[in-house]
Design a protein around this motif. Structure first.
Motif, PDB file in Angstrom:
ATOM      1  N   HIS A  88       1.018   1.418 -13.453  1.00  0.00           N
ATOM      2  CA  HIS A  88       1.636   0.613 -12.405  1.00  0.00           C
ATOM      3  C   HIS A  88       1.068  -0.802 -12.482  1.00  0.00           C
ATOM      4  O   HIS A  88      -0.136  -1.007 -12.335  1.00  0.00           O
ATOM      5  CB  HIS A  88       1.363   1.219 -11.023  1.00  0.00           C
ATOM      6  N   ILE A  89       1.957  -1.784 -12.703  1.00  0.00           N
ATOM      7  CA  ILE A  89       1.552  -3.194 -12.741  1.00  0.00           C
ATOM      8  C   ILE A  89       2.112  -3.897 -11.515  1.00  0.00           C
ATOM      9  O   ILE A  89       3.313  -3.833 -11.245  1.00  0.00           O
ATOM     10  CB  ILE A  89       2.068  -3.908 -14.002  1.00  0.00           C
ATOM     11  N   VAL A  90       1.244  -4.583 -10.778  1.00  0.00           N
ATOM     12  CA  VAL A  90       1.649  -5.382  -9.617  1.00  0.00           C
ATOM     13  C   VAL A  90       1.461  -6.859  -9.976  1.00  0.00           C
ATOM     14  O   VAL A  90       0.355  -7.292 -10.287  1.00  0.00           O
ATOM     15  CB  VAL A  90       0.828  -5.020  -8.371  1.00  0.00           C
TER      16      VAL A  90
ATOM     17  N   ILE B  23       0.842  -1.204   0.000  1.00  0.00           N
ATOM     18  CA  ILE B  23       0.000   0.000   0.000  1.00  0.00           C
ATOM     19  C   ILE B  23       0.874   1.249   0.000  1.00  0.00           C
ATOM     20  O   ILE B  23       0.633   2.193  -0.771  1.00  0.00           O
ATOM     21  CB  ILE B  23      -0.944  -0.007   1.217  1.00  0.00           C
ATOM     22  N   ARG B  24       1.904   1.259   0.820  1.00  0.00           N
ATOM     23  CA  ARG B  24       2.838   2.391   0.870  1.00  0.00           C
ATOM     24  C   ARG B  24       3.525   2.573  -0.481  1.00  0.00           C
ATOM     25  O   ARG B  24       3.668   3.700  -0.979  1.00  0.00           O
ATOM     26  CB  ARG B  24       3.868   2.123   1.969  1.00  0.00           C
ATOM     27  N   CYS B  25       3.937   1.476  -1.088  1.00  0.00           N
ATOM     28  CA  CYS B  25       4.577   1.495  -2.398  1.00  0.00           C
ATOM     29  C   CYS B  25       3.648   2.082  -3.455  1.00  0.00           C
ATOM     30  O   CYS B  25       4.033   2.992  -4.217  1.00  0.00           O
ATOM     31  CB  CYS B  25       4.986   0.065  -2.769  1.00  0.00           C
ATOM     32  N   ILE B  26       2.410   1.568  -3.519  1.00  0.00           N
ATOM     33  CA  ILE B  26       1.448   2.027  -4.528  1.00  0.00           C
ATOM     34  C   ILE B  26       1.141   3.512  -4.347  1.00  0.00           C
ATOM     35  O   ILE B  26       1.070   4.274  -5.327  1.00  0.00           O
ATOM     36  CB  ILE B  26       0.156   1.193  -4.457  1.00  0.00           C
ATOM     37  N   LYS B  27       0.967   3.936  -3.106  1.00  0.00           N
ATOM     38  CA  LYS B  27       0.662   5.353  -2.863  1.00  0.00           C
ATOM     39  C   LYS B  27       1.800   6.245  -3.345  1.00  0.00           C
ATOM     40  O   LYS B  27       1.560   7.353  -3.849  1.00  0.00           O
ATOM     41  CB  LYS B  27       0.390   5.575  -1.375  1.00  0.00           C
ATOM     42  N   SER B  28       3.031   5.781  -3.228  1.00  0.00           N
ATOM     43  CA  SER B  28       4.155   6.599  -3.694  1.00  0.00           C
ATOM     44  C   SER B  28       4.149   6.729  -5.210  1.00  0.00           C
ATOM     45  O   SER B  28       4.552   7.765  -5.759  1.00  0.00           O
ATOM     46  CB  SER B  28       5.485   6.012  -3.205  1.00  0.00           C
ATOM     47  N   VAL B  29       3.694   5.691  -5.914  1.00  0.00           N
ATOM     48  CA  VAL B  29       3.580   5.769  -7.380  1.00  0.00           C
ATOM     49  C   VAL B  29       2.463   6.724  -7.764  1.00  0.00           C
ATOM     50  O   VAL B  29       2.586   7.520  -8.707  1.00  0.00           O
ATOM     51  CB  VAL B  29       3.350   4.372  -7.980  1.00  0.00           C
ATOM     52  N   LEU B  30       1.365   6.683  -7.025  1.00  0.00           N
ATOM     53  CA  LEU B  30       0.237   7.571  -7.311  1.00  0.00           C
ATOM     54  C   LEU B  30       0.593   9.036  -7.096  1.00  0.00           C
ATOM     55  O   LEU B  30      -0.043   9.923  -7.669  1.00  0.00           O
ATOM     56  CB  LEU B  30      -0.963   7.195  -6.433  1.00  0.00           C
ATOM     57  N   LEU B  31       1.611   9.297  -6.283  1.00  0.00           N
ATOM     58  CA  LEU B  31       2.027  10.673  -6.013  1.00  0.00           C
ATOM     59  C   LEU B  31       3.000  11.224  -7.051  1.00  0.00           C
ATOM     60  O   LEU B  31       3.398  12.393  -6.965  1.00  0.00           O
ATOM     61  CB  LEU B  31       2.678  10.763  -4.628  1.00  0.00           C
ATOM     62  N   GLN B  32       3.389  10.404  -8.034  1.00  0.00           N
ATOM     63  CA  GLN B  32       4.316  10.891  -9.045  1.00  0.00           C
ATOM     64  C   GLN B  32       3.688  12.026  -9.849  1.00  0.00           C
ATOM     65  O   GLN B  32       2.484  12.042 -10.087  1.00  0.00           O
ATOM     66  CB  GLN B  32       4.751   9.757  -9.966  1.00  0.00           C
ATOM     67  N   GLU B  33       4.527  12.938 -10.268  1.00  0.00           N
ATOM     68  CA  GLU B  33       4.058  14.146 -10.956  1.00  0.00           C
ATOM     69  C   GLU B  33       3.975  13.945 -12.466  1.00  0.00           C
ATOM     70  O   GLU B  33       4.013  14.900 -13.238  1.00  0.00           O
ATOM     71  CB  GLU B  33       5.005  15.302 -10.624  1.00  0.00           C
TER      72      GLU B  33
ATOM     73  N   ASP C 240       8.353  -3.135  -0.929  1.00  0.00           N
ATOM     74  CA  ASP C 240       8.646  -2.543   0.378  1.00  0.00           C
ATOM     75  C   ASP C 240       9.394  -1.224   0.275  1.00  0.00           C
ATOM     76  O   ASP C 240       9.883  -0.696   1.282  1.00  0.00           O
ATOM     77  CB  ASP C 240       9.434  -3.526   1.252  1.00  0.00           C
ATOM     78  N   ASN C 241       9.482  -0.667  -0.946  1.00  0.00           N
ATOM     79  CA  ASN C 241      10.174   0.607  -1.125  1.00  0.00           C
ATOM     80  C   ASN C 241       9.221   1.681  -1.633  1.00  0.00           C
ATOM     81  O   ASN C 241       8.084   1.397  -1.996  1.00  0.00           O
ATOM     82  CB  ASN C 241      11.359   0.441  -2.083  1.00  0.00           C
ATOM     83  N   GLU C 242       9.701   2.920  -1.671  1.00  0.00           N
ATOM     84  CA  GLU C 242       8.874   4.051  -2.094  1.00  0.00           C
ATOM     85  C   GLU C 242       9.651   4.970  -3.023  1.00  0.00           C
ATOM     86  O   GLU C 242      10.876   5.072  -2.939  1.00  0.00           O
ATOM     87  CB  GLU C 242       8.480   4.908  -0.893  1.00  0.00           C
ATOM     88  N   MET C 243       8.899   5.669  -3.883  1.00  0.00           N
ATOM     89  CA  MET C 243       9.445   6.764  -4.672  1.00  0.00           C
ATOM     90  C   MET C 243       9.092   8.089  -4.001  1.00  0.00           C
ATOM     91  O   MET C 243       7.969   8.255  -3.533  1.00  0.00           O
ATOM     92  CB  MET C 243       8.823   6.785  -6.074  1.00  0.00           C
ATOM     93  N   GLU C 244      10.045   9.020  -3.956  1.00  0.00           N
ATOM     94  CA  GLU C 244       9.690  10.391  -3.617  1.00  0.00           C
ATOM     95  C   GLU C 244       8.843  10.954  -4.752  1.00  0.00           C
ATOM     96  O   GLU C 244       8.923  10.499  -5.899  1.00  0.00           O
ATOM     97  CB  GLU C 244      10.949  11.232  -3.421  1.00  0.00           C
ATOM     98  N   SER C 245       8.048  11.972  -4.475  1.00  0.00           N
ATOM     99  CA  SER C 245       7.061  12.444  -5.453  1.00  0.00           C
ATOM    100  C   SER C 245       7.682  12.901  -6.769  1.00  0.00           C
ATOM    101  O   SER C 245       7.078  12.755  -7.827  1.00  0.00           O
ATOM    102  CB  SER C 245       6.226  13.576  -4.846  1.00  0.00           C
TER     103      SER C 245
END
Length: 252
Positions: free
Chosen positions: A34-36, A19-29, A97-102
């Motif tokens: 996104h394929i899981v 969930i944390r990972c997906i939310k970080s992708v959704l925050l991209q500008e 288990d990782n995240e992208m900054e926006s």
């Protein structure tokens, strides 16, 4: 706006991290697809916690059962398999288990356009599982303390790490690298899809590779360098990399 970037994630049962990972992708500008991929596709489809992303994230079934054992050969095969589902011009991988900054993808796209390279990469900030920053005083990917210290020393001397700081300054180095520690983590890359499909990933891992924690990303980095393909870095730590997942795998 057309989606030019595909982000690929593999997951089994770490839904909270996913969930944390997906939310970080959704925050991209920038618009992305996104394929899981998961062997537990049916369970993910029924998990109410993921309802927030049903319209924005594609979930694909992986045949078989979750793999147990060395991760690198398995991940190389999975990444190569996943590329067949990508039609977008650019592709990247983000572990569950990782995240992208926006601004992560925007910054890499800017590098690729400005420098006309086949791939761009970032740096990464290391964090512990609880979200606190890595202390920067060790090399966290080797179980032998003496070997880990030797690797940490090299990283500090080469400028890949700074003592007491959590950032891995990944990429090529201009100093001797006898242990081949300079690399780019797979989470940090943005690739031209067609070129990545052409060069492919390496599935051949020796016992020495497995003992020394050589990853599929290490082998890909070596292949890119041997082919003299043009790459460039953003010089920004825009990946939040959590320690304690595959990083804790031990060979008995």
């Amino acid at each position: 706006m057309n989606k030019e970037i595909c982000v690929i994630t593999f997951t089994v049962d770490r839904v909270d991290a996913l969930i944390r990972c997906i939310k970080s992708v959704l925050l991209q500008e920038i618009p992305v697809r996104h394929i899981v991929f998961s062997e537990n596709y049916a369970q993910l489809m029924e998990d109410k916690r993921l309802d927030f992303c049903r319209d924005t994230t594609d979930f694909f079934l992986l045949e078989g059962v979750p793999h147990r054992g060395p991760s690198s050969p398995r991940m190389a095969a999975l990444r190569q398999h996943a590329l067949s589902a990508v039609s977008e011009r650019y592709v990247c991988f983000l572990d569950d288990d990782n995240e992208m900054e926006s601004g992560h993808l925007n910054s890499l796209m800017a590098v690729m356009e400005r420098q006309q390279v086949f791939a761009a990469y970032s740096w990464r900030s290391l964090l512990y599982n609880d979200g606190s920053q890595f202390d920067g005083m060790s090399y966290p990917w080797h179980s032998d303390e003496q070997e880990a210290y030797k690797r940490w020393q090299w990283c500090v001397e080469a400028g890949v790490m700074v003592q007491g700081q959590p950032v891995m300054r990944d990429g090529p180095v201009a100093v001797p690298d006898p242990m081949r520690l300079a690399t780019v983590d797979m989470n940090e890359w943005l690739f031209d899809t067609a070129v990545l499909k052409q060069i492919g990933l390496d599935f051949d891992f020796s016992e020495h590779d497995l003992i020394n924690r050589v990853g599929e990303d290490d082998k890909l980095f070596a292949r890119i360098q041997s082919l003299h393909l043009p790459i460039a870095g953003s010089g920004m730590a825009t990946i939040r990399y959590y320690l304690g997942g595959v990083s804790n795998y031990r060979i008995n």
